[in-house]
Design a protein around this motif. Sequence first.
Motif, PDB file in Angstrom:
ATOM      1  N   ILE A 138       6.545  -4.300  -7.156  1.00 36.02           N
ATOM      2  CA  ILE A 138       5.499  -4.913  -6.355  1.00 36.02           C
ATOM      3  C   ILE A 138       4.273  -5.040  -7.240  1.00 36.02           C
ATOM      4  CG2 ILE A 138       4.685  -2.702  -5.396  1.00 36.02           C
ATOM      5  CD1 ILE A 138       4.152  -4.313  -2.744  1.00 36.02           C
ATOM      6  N   THR A 139       3.587  -6.165  -7.127  1.00 41.16           N
ATOM      7  CA  THR A 139       2.370  -6.407  -7.898  1.00 41.16           C
ATOM      8  C   THR A 139       1.210  -6.548  -6.926  1.00 41.16           C
ATOM      9  OG1 THR A 139       3.624  -7.504  -9.631  1.00 41.16           O
ATOM     10  CG2 THR A 139       1.251  -7.906  -9.591  1.00 41.16           C
ATOM     11  N   VAL A 140       0.180  -5.746  -7.155  1.00 44.49           N
ATOM     12  CA  VAL A 140      -1.024  -5.765  -6.331  1.00 44.49           C
ATOM     13  C   VAL A 140      -2.211  -5.981  -7.266  1.00 44.49           C
ATOM     14  CG1 VAL A 140      -2.467  -4.455  -4.732  1.00 44.49           C
ATOM     15  CG2 VAL A 140       0.020  -4.200  -4.641  1.00 44.49           C
ATOM     16  N   ASP A 141      -2.922  -7.084  -7.063  1.00 40.74           N
ATOM     17  CA  ASP A 141      -4.080  -7.431  -7.889  1.00 40.74           C
ATOM     18  C   ASP A 141      -3.770  -7.369  -9.385  1.00 40.74           C
ATOM     19  OD1 ASP A 141      -5.696  -7.914  -5.679  1.00 40.74           O
ATOM     20  OD2 ASP A 141      -6.345  -5.830  -5.568  1.00 40.74           O
ATOM     21  N   GLY A 142      -2.618  -7.889  -9.764  1.00 35.83           N
ATOM     22  CA  GLY A 142      -2.254  -7.965 -11.170  1.00 35.83           C
ATOM     23  C   GLY A 142      -1.641  -6.706 -11.754  1.00 35.83           C
ATOM     24  N   LYS A 143      -1.529  -5.641 -10.980  1.00 34.41           N
ATOM     25  CA  LYS A 143      -0.943  -4.392 -11.468  1.00 34.41           C
ATOM     26  C   LYS A 143       0.438  -4.215 -10.826  1.00 34.41           C
ATOM     27  CE  LYS A 143      -2.524  -0.208 -13.177  1.00 34.41           C
ATOM     28  NZ  LYS A 143      -3.711   0.496 -13.484  1.00 34.41           N
ATOM     29  N   CYS A 168      -4.201  10.903   4.616  1.00 30.59           N
ATOM     30  CA  CYS A 168      -4.085   9.448   4.646  1.00 30.59           C
ATOM     31  C   CYS A 168      -3.552   8.950   5.988  1.00 30.59           C
ATOM     32  CB  CYS A 168      -3.172   8.973   3.515  1.00 30.59           C
ATOM     33  SG  CYS A 168      -1.443   9.438   3.727  1.00 30.59           S
ATOM     34  N   PRO A 169      -3.629   7.636   6.214  1.00 36.86           N
ATOM     35  CA  PRO A 169      -3.047   7.058   7.424  1.00 36.86           C
ATOM     36  C   PRO A 169      -1.538   6.880   7.268  1.00 36.86           C
ATOM     37  CG  PRO A 169      -4.098   5.349   6.136  1.00 36.86           C
ATOM     38  CD  PRO A 169      -4.389   6.654   5.444  1.00 36.86           C
ATOM     39  N   LYS A 170      -0.895   6.403   8.300  1.00 36.37           N
ATOM     40  CA  LYS A 170       0.541   6.141   8.298  1.00 36.37           C
ATOM     41  C   LYS A 170       0.789   4.753   7.709  1.00 36.37           C
ATOM     42  CE  LYS A 170       4.418   6.347  11.493  1.00 36.37           C
ATOM     43  NZ  LYS A 170       4.795   6.645  12.879  1.00 36.37           N
ATOM     44  N   PHE A 171       1.746   4.651   6.777  1.00 36.00           N
ATOM     45  CA  PHE A 171       2.054   3.380   6.138  1.00 36.00           C
ATOM     46  C   PHE A 171       3.409   2.820   6.552  1.00 36.00           C
ATOM     47  CE2 PHE A 171      -0.929   5.512   3.252  1.00 36.00           C
ATOM     48  CZ  PHE A 171      -1.928   4.560   3.235  1.00 36.00           C
ATOM     49  N   GLY A 229       5.217  -4.648   2.724  1.00 36.38           N
ATOM     50  CA  GLY A 229       3.841  -4.736   3.217  1.00 36.38           C
ATOM     51  C   GLY A 229       3.206  -3.360   3.348  1.00 36.38           C
ATOM     52  N   GLY A 230       3.976  -2.382   3.802  1.00 41.53           N
ATOM     53  CA  GLY A 230       3.484  -1.005   3.885  1.00 41.53           C
ATOM     54  C   GLY A 230       3.228  -0.412   2.514  1.00 41.53           C
ATOM     55  N   VAL A 231       4.087  -0.736   1.552  1.00 45.04           N
ATOM     56  CA  VAL A 231       3.899  -0.273   0.174  1.00 45.04           C
ATOM     57  C   VAL A 231       2.606  -0.859  -0.386  1.00 45.04           C
ATOM     58  CG1 VAL A 231       4.852  -0.321  -2.166  1.00 45.04           C
ATOM     59  CG2 VAL A 231       6.361   0.072  -0.214  1.00 45.04           C
ATOM     60  N   ARG A 232       2.364  -2.139  -0.137  1.00 48.64           N
ATOM     61  CA  ARG A 232       1.129  -2.787  -0.591  1.00 48.64           C
ATOM     62  C   ARG A 232      -0.097  -2.096   0.017  1.00 48.64           C
ATOM     63  NH1 ARG A 232      -0.132  -7.322  -2.958  1.00 48.64           N
ATOM     64  NH2 ARG A 232       2.021  -8.031  -2.909  1.00 48.64           N
ATOM     65  N   LYS A 233      -0.053  -1.810   1.319  1.00 45.26           N
ATOM     66  CA  LYS A 233      -1.172  -1.135   1.982  1.00 45.26           C
ATOM     67  C   LYS A 233      -1.403   0.253   1.383  1.00 45.26           C
ATOM     68  CE  LYS A 233      -0.808  -3.557   6.342  1.00 45.26           C
ATOM     69  NZ  LYS A 233      -0.388  -3.495   7.734  1.00 45.26           N
ATOM     70  N   LEU A 234      -0.315   0.965   1.059  1.00 45.54           N
ATOM     71  CA  LEU A 234      -0.422   2.290   0.435  1.00 45.54           C
ATOM     72  C   LEU A 234      -1.151   2.191  -0.901  1.00 45.54           C
ATOM     73  CD1 LEU A 234       0.364   5.319   0.027  1.00 45.54           C
ATOM     74  CD2 LEU A 234       2.580   4.506  -0.775  1.00 45.54           C
ATOM     75  N   ILE A 235      -0.757   1.244  -1.733  1.00 47.07           N
ATOM     76  CA  ILE A 235      -1.398   1.075  -3.043  1.00 47.07           C
ATOM     77  C   ILE A 235      -2.868   0.711  -2.872  1.00 47.07           C
ATOM     78  CG2 ILE A 235      -1.458  -0.337  -5.142  1.00 47.07           C
ATOM     79  CD1 ILE A 235       1.637  -0.646  -4.759  1.00 47.07           C
ATOM     80  N   GLU A 236      -3.129  -0.250  -2.008  1.00 44.93           N
ATOM     81  CA  GLU A 236      -4.519  -0.679  -1.797  1.00 44.93           C
ATOM     82  C   GLU A 236      -5.368   0.465  -1.269  1.00 44.93           C
ATOM     83  OE1 GLU A 236      -3.812  -4.034   0.765  1.00 44.93           O
ATOM     84  OE2 GLU A 236      -3.593  -5.411  -0.923  1.00 44.93           O
ATOM     85  N   TRP A 237      -4.831   1.262  -0.356  1.00 43.44           N
ATOM     86  CA  TRP A 237      -5.572   2.394   0.202  1.00 43.44           C
ATOM     87  C   TRP A 237      -5.887   3.417  -0.887  1.00 43.44           C
ATOM     88  CZ3 TRP A 237      -5.307   7.634   0.770  1.00 43.44           C
ATOM     89  CH2 TRP A 237      -6.165   8.202   1.715  1.00 43.44           C
ATOM     90  N   ASP A 286     -10.065   6.264 -11.807  1.00 45.46           N
ATOM     91  CA  ASP A 286     -10.299   5.426 -12.988  1.00 45.46           C
ATOM     92  C   ASP A 286      -8.970   4.959 -13.573  1.00 45.46           C
ATOM     93  OD1 ASP A 286     -13.033   5.708 -12.706  1.00 45.46           O
ATOM     94  OD2 ASP A 286     -13.235   7.189 -14.308  1.00 45.46           O
ATOM     95  N   ALA A 287      -7.982   5.852 -13.641  1.00 41.07           N
ATOM     96  CA  ALA A 287      -6.658   5.483 -14.176  1.00 41.07           C
ATOM     97  C   ALA A 287      -5.950   4.505 -13.252  1.00 41.07           C
ATOM     98  CB  ALA A 287      -5.812   6.742 -14.377  1.00 41.07           C
ATOM     99  N   VAL A 288      -6.027   4.723 -11.947  1.00 44.82           N
ATOM    100  CA  VAL A 288      -5.374   3.852 -10.985  1.00 44.82           C
ATOM    101  C   VAL A 288      -5.978   2.446 -11.034  1.00 44.82           C
ATOM    102  CG1 VAL A 288      -5.044   3.443  -8.505  1.00 44.82           C
ATOM    103  CG2 VAL A 288      -4.670   5.726  -9.445  1.00 44.82           C
ATOM    104  N   ASN A 289      -7.272   2.336 -11.239  1.00 45.74           N
ATOM    105  CA  ASN A 289      -7.953   1.039 -11.241  1.00 45.74           C
ATOM    106  C   ASN A 289      -8.143   0.431 -12.615  1.00 45.74           C
ATOM    107  OD1 ASN A 289      -8.666   0.490  -8.369  1.00 45.74           O
ATOM    108  ND2 ASN A 289      -9.490   2.544  -8.554  1.00 45.74           N
ATOM    109  N   LYS A 290      -7.642   1.083 -13.655  1.00 42.69           N
ATOM    110  CA  LYS A 290      -7.803   0.590 -15.014  1.00 42.69           C
ATOM    111  C   LYS A 290      -7.125  -0.783 -15.165  1.00 42.69           C
ATOM    112  CE  LYS A 290      -6.873   1.844 -19.787  1.00 42.69           C
ATOM    113  NZ  LYS A 290      -6.187   2.792 -20.657  1.00 42.69           N
ATOM    114  N   GLY A 291      -7.845  -1.694 -15.765  1.00 43.79           N
ATOM    115  CA  GLY A 291      -7.298  -3.013 -16.043  1.00 43.79           C
ATOM    116  C   GLY A 291      -7.340  -3.976 -14.875  1.00 43.79           C
ATOM    117  N   ILE A 292      -8.008  -3.588 -13.793  1.00 50.55           N
ATOM    118  CA  ILE A 292      -8.078  -4.481 -12.623  1.00 50.55           C
ATOM    119  C   ILE A 292      -9.460  -5.074 -12.538  1.00 50.55           C
ATOM    120  CG2 ILE A 292      -7.949  -4.586 -10.127  1.00 50.55           C
ATOM    121  CD1 ILE A 292      -5.827  -2.416 -10.277  1.00 50.55           C
TER     122      ILE A 292
END
Length: 140
Positions: free
Chosen positions: A11-16, A75-78, A88-96, A134-140
Amino acid sequence: MAISKKQKRTITVDGKTYLWWVFDEVDQTEFDGTQIKLISEDQSHYLKYGLEQSDDNRRVVIGLQNAGVLIQLECPKFEDEQGIITPGGVRKLIEWCRVRPDENTVRTIKHAYEPKLHPLSEERIGQLYKRILDAVNKGI
């Protein structure tokens, strides 16, 4: 070390890009039972989430792959009501997990671990969380 892509989805979220898979395990990981693991394509960090968690103790683990450091966040339920997590739930998990807390965002840290520095002070937990974000958001 390379990660096998066999029986894993991407899965790719915002280029990652992340590899993710669902598996069942007891007494070996942070969660017992069915869980999902995601590893970033660059292998810098991972996410783990248990699908069979109770609503009053739901959490996600975010860790740095090579450093052995991790935090567990409330966290919330995904997954859906049947306990199934969709892409879609995986995407929400990453974004959260990528959201940086501010005065309007509450992130309750349930546990933090850093080798050789245990127990951690509240200040060190905050620094560790920032380092992981910082590591999770690196390169975004």
